[in-house]
Design a protein around this motif. Structure first.
Motif, PDB file in Angstrom:
ATOM      1  N   LEU A   4      18.482  -1.664   0.442  1.00 34.57           N
ATOM      2  CA  LEU A   4      18.284  -0.534  -0.460  1.00 34.57           C
ATOM      3  C   LEU A   4      16.887   0.053  -0.303  1.00 34.57           C
ATOM      4  O   LEU A   4      16.714   1.277  -0.224  1.00 34.57           O
ATOM      5  CB  LEU A   4      18.518  -0.989  -1.903  1.00 34.57           C
ATOM      6  N   ALA A   5      15.875  -0.816  -0.245  1.00 30.99           N
ATOM      7  CA  ALA A   5      14.504  -0.337  -0.059  1.00 30.99           C
ATOM      8  C   ALA A   5      14.349   0.361   1.292  1.00 30.99           C
ATOM      9  O   ALA A   5      13.686   1.398   1.397  1.00 30.99           O
ATOM     10  CB  ALA A   5      13.529  -1.505  -0.168  1.00 30.99           C
ATOM     11  N   GLN A   6      14.976  -0.196   2.339  1.00 30.62           N
ATOM     12  CA  GLN A   6      14.917   0.417   3.663  1.00 30.62           C
ATOM     13  C   GLN A   6      15.573   1.792   3.661  1.00 30.62           C
ATOM     14  O   GLN A   6      15.056   2.741   4.257  1.00 30.62           O
ATOM     15  CB  GLN A   6      15.608  -0.494   4.680  1.00 30.62           C
ATOM     16  N   ALA A   7      16.697   1.905   2.965  1.00 28.72           N
ATOM     17  CA  ALA A   7      17.391   3.200   2.895  1.00 28.72           C
ATOM     18  C   ALA A   7      16.525   4.237   2.185  1.00 28.72           C
ATOM     19  O   ALA A   7      16.486   5.410   2.592  1.00 28.72           O
ATOM     20  CB  ALA A   7      18.721   3.026   2.169  1.00 28.72           C
ATOM     21  N   LEU A   8      15.833   3.837   1.131  1.00 33.70           N
ATOM     22  CA  LEU A   8      14.948   4.765   0.429  1.00 33.70           C
ATOM     23  C   LEU A   8      13.796   5.186   1.337  1.00 33.70           C
ATOM     24  O   LEU A   8      13.404   6.362   1.351  1.00 33.70           O
ATOM     25  CB  LEU A   8      14.417   4.131  -0.852  1.00 33.70           C
TER      26      LEU A   8
END
Length: 550
Positions: A513-517
């Motif tokens: 999720l952090a990588q996608a953001l």
């Protein structure tokens, strides 16, 4: 906590360089020394960073806040600070005097050391990353090129005061320490001392922090450029605090900034990201966000409390010890914590799991078990959920499984899916309430206002319950806030609450999720740069502004 200081213990004083602002630039030796401090005398810029490495009971004094601070000793006068140090040393205390940047380049620190020396007080010095070196590195400006040109460090105040300053040859790189209010006059003084008006210059404010801003210009144009950027006073803007520290680099090396800038070009640089989890749960996620340049703020949306009737858990722990179970399945970090606390209450440790197979759902749950000294035997190979665990769970085999019972410590929220699936595979399940989850108390009014008013650039939702609870305790995030969800179910809940989902994790994990953001932020930055537009954070864009919509 450090040992209690006593008069029979030799006192000592350490002058310590705390670096230019980034807490990560503290040296290993600095962290080691701070852990033994009894009294901390801290410069304001880095006070919070150094305090976090000190014992819980450390006394704190900030010379910049002498009138309202906990220790009023007459201000920041070196003699007064020397007196404070002397009294502390006589009582056997370890005094740590932290200085922004490096003590060797700080005039006040030099005077304080002299006061200690005159009083016969022992001290040591631990260097730190100097602001004049660290800030240009974070701005992407190497101070020395392949031609080996000289580098000179200039005090802007001394220059303006008429001090004799040798700026070296015209090709010498100058690193000027000044303030925002003095920067235009300092640039004029450099021209008066022989530097060309069109000499390249970059000025960095709040260097090495996530508030860093760097402006590239020339000596003659920097004042106008800062007014246009609404940093210096102009007829249409309010200024930034004129006392803001500025590190300016003058010379040909400034041209390298376009290719060497690495800090301000991070994908989420300066973004305020709301993480609806406790600090313990969000630690790894917050660290990952910081690596992308973001400023995470954890806001708990649930609170964990003991079960109303603890007898169930007491019987379960006894069953673990007496061999009642073949398996124990953990579906959350909180379940691991609840069992671990019961173990500690009864004087048990990880050895009590000997002979029991352990299953875990999710990487954070598995890591919590490893931290406890238990390596899970089964983690879902696919979806990290109860359904994913059932996909890999072996059916009960009376030949190979001497015991047919599984312990499932869980929240007070029902887990019918997992229980039903295990029963269908032939297992008996002890479904035990290990803890209760309740909605957390509302965050402070300032945080609630930031959530509803668009003060956050993004919010990460890691479950449907975080959506429901955050909206319940703090209100709905503003429509300029980027909404990132861990999966389709969480996204559906967000949409049901009237939120626009901008980012979806490609895999159901907090890391993904952090990588996608971060990828979303990078794409947004690249689009603005390609269009020749300034790069703004989402919270800086408001309906009705002159900027184009996202």
């Amino acid at each position: 906590m450090s040992p209690t200081a006593t008069a029979d213990r030799a006192g000592r004083c350490t002058f310590l360089g705390a670096g230019p602002g980034d807490p990560g630039l503290l040296t290993l030796r600095a962290v080691e020394v701070l852990a033994t401090a009894d009294l901390l005398i801290a410069d304001p810029l880095t006070a919070a960073a150094v305090r976090s490495h000190c014992p819980e009971g450390v006394q704190l004094y900030s010379p910049a806040e002498c009138e309202s601070g906990p220790l009023d000793i007459g201000g920041s006068d070196p003699a007064a600070i020397g007196k404070l140090i002397g009294e502390a040393l006589q009582s056997g205390k370890h005094v740590v005097r932290t200085v922004d940047g490096d003590p060797g380049l700080d005039g006040r620190a030099a005077e304080e050391m002299l006061a200690c020396a005159r009083a016969g007080l022992p001290f040591e010095v631990i260097p730190g990353v100097a602001q004049s070196v660290g800030v240009p590195a974070y701005a992407g400006v190497p101070l020395r090129g392949s031609n080996g040109a000289d580098v000179r460090f200039v005090d802007g105040s001394a220059l303006l005061a008429g001090a004799l300053v040798d700026l070296g040859a015209p090709e010498t790189t100058l690193v000027v320490r000044t303030t925002l209010g003095q920067l235009p006059a300092t640039c004029n003084a450099l021209v008066a001392h022989g530097r060309k008006p069109d000499a390249q210059l970059c000025a960095t404010l709040s260097g090495t922090t996530t508030r860093q801003r760097t402006f590239t210009s020339t000596l003659s144009a920097i004042a106008a450029d800062l007014k246009a950027a609404r940093v210096l006073p102009s007829p249409v803007s309010a200024p930034v605090d004129p006392n803001t520290s500025v590190i300016a680099v003058v010379g040909e090396q400034v041209a390298h900034r376009s290719s060497h800038s690495w800090f301000e070009t991070k994908p989420l640089f300066g973004w305020n990201v709301l993480v609806p989890r406790t600090k313990e749960q969000a630690h790894g996620l917050s660290e990952q966000l910081r690596s992308y340049g973001a400023v995470p703020q954890e806001v708990p949306t649930i609170a964990v409390e003991p079960p109303r009737t603890p007898q169930q858990m007491e019987r379960a722990i006894k069953g673990l010890v007496t061999g009642r179970y073949e398996w124990i399945a953990f579906t959350s970090v909180n379940a691991v914590r609840a069992v671990r606390e019961k173990f500690e209450e009864y004087g048990l440790d990880a050895r009590a799991f000997a002979g029991i197979k352990v299953a875990a759902v999710g990487e954070t749950t598995a890591q919590a078990l490893v931290d406890f000294g238990v390596k899970p035997d089964l983690v879902p190979s696919g979806e990290q959920s109860a359904a994913g665990l059932l996909e890999d769970w072996p059916p009960y085999d009376p030949v190979f499984d001497p015991i047919d019972r599984v312990l499932l410590p869980r929240a007070d929220i029902a887990t019918e899916t997992l229980v039903a699936g295990l029963v269908e595979l032939g297992w008996e399940v002890d479904d035990v309430t290990a803890y209760r989850t309740v909605r957390a108390s509302p965050p402070p009014a300032e945080t609630r206002e930031a959530i509803k008013g668009g003060g956050f650039d993004a919010v990460l939702f890691t479950s449907s319950s975080t959506v429901r609870n955050l909206v319940g305790i703090a209100g709905k995030p503003h429509n300029v806030t980027i909404i990132a969800c861990i999966g389709p179910a969480t996204a559906k809940t967000a949409e049901e609450h009237g939120l626009r989902v901008d980012v979806m994790a490609p895999a159901p994990s907090a890391s993904a999720l952090a990588q996608a953001l971060a990828e979303f932020g990078a794409g947004r930055r690249d689009a603005a740069t390609s269009a020749g537009e300034p790069v703004y954070r989402p919270s800086e864009r408001r309906p009705g502004s002159r900027r184009k919509a996202r």
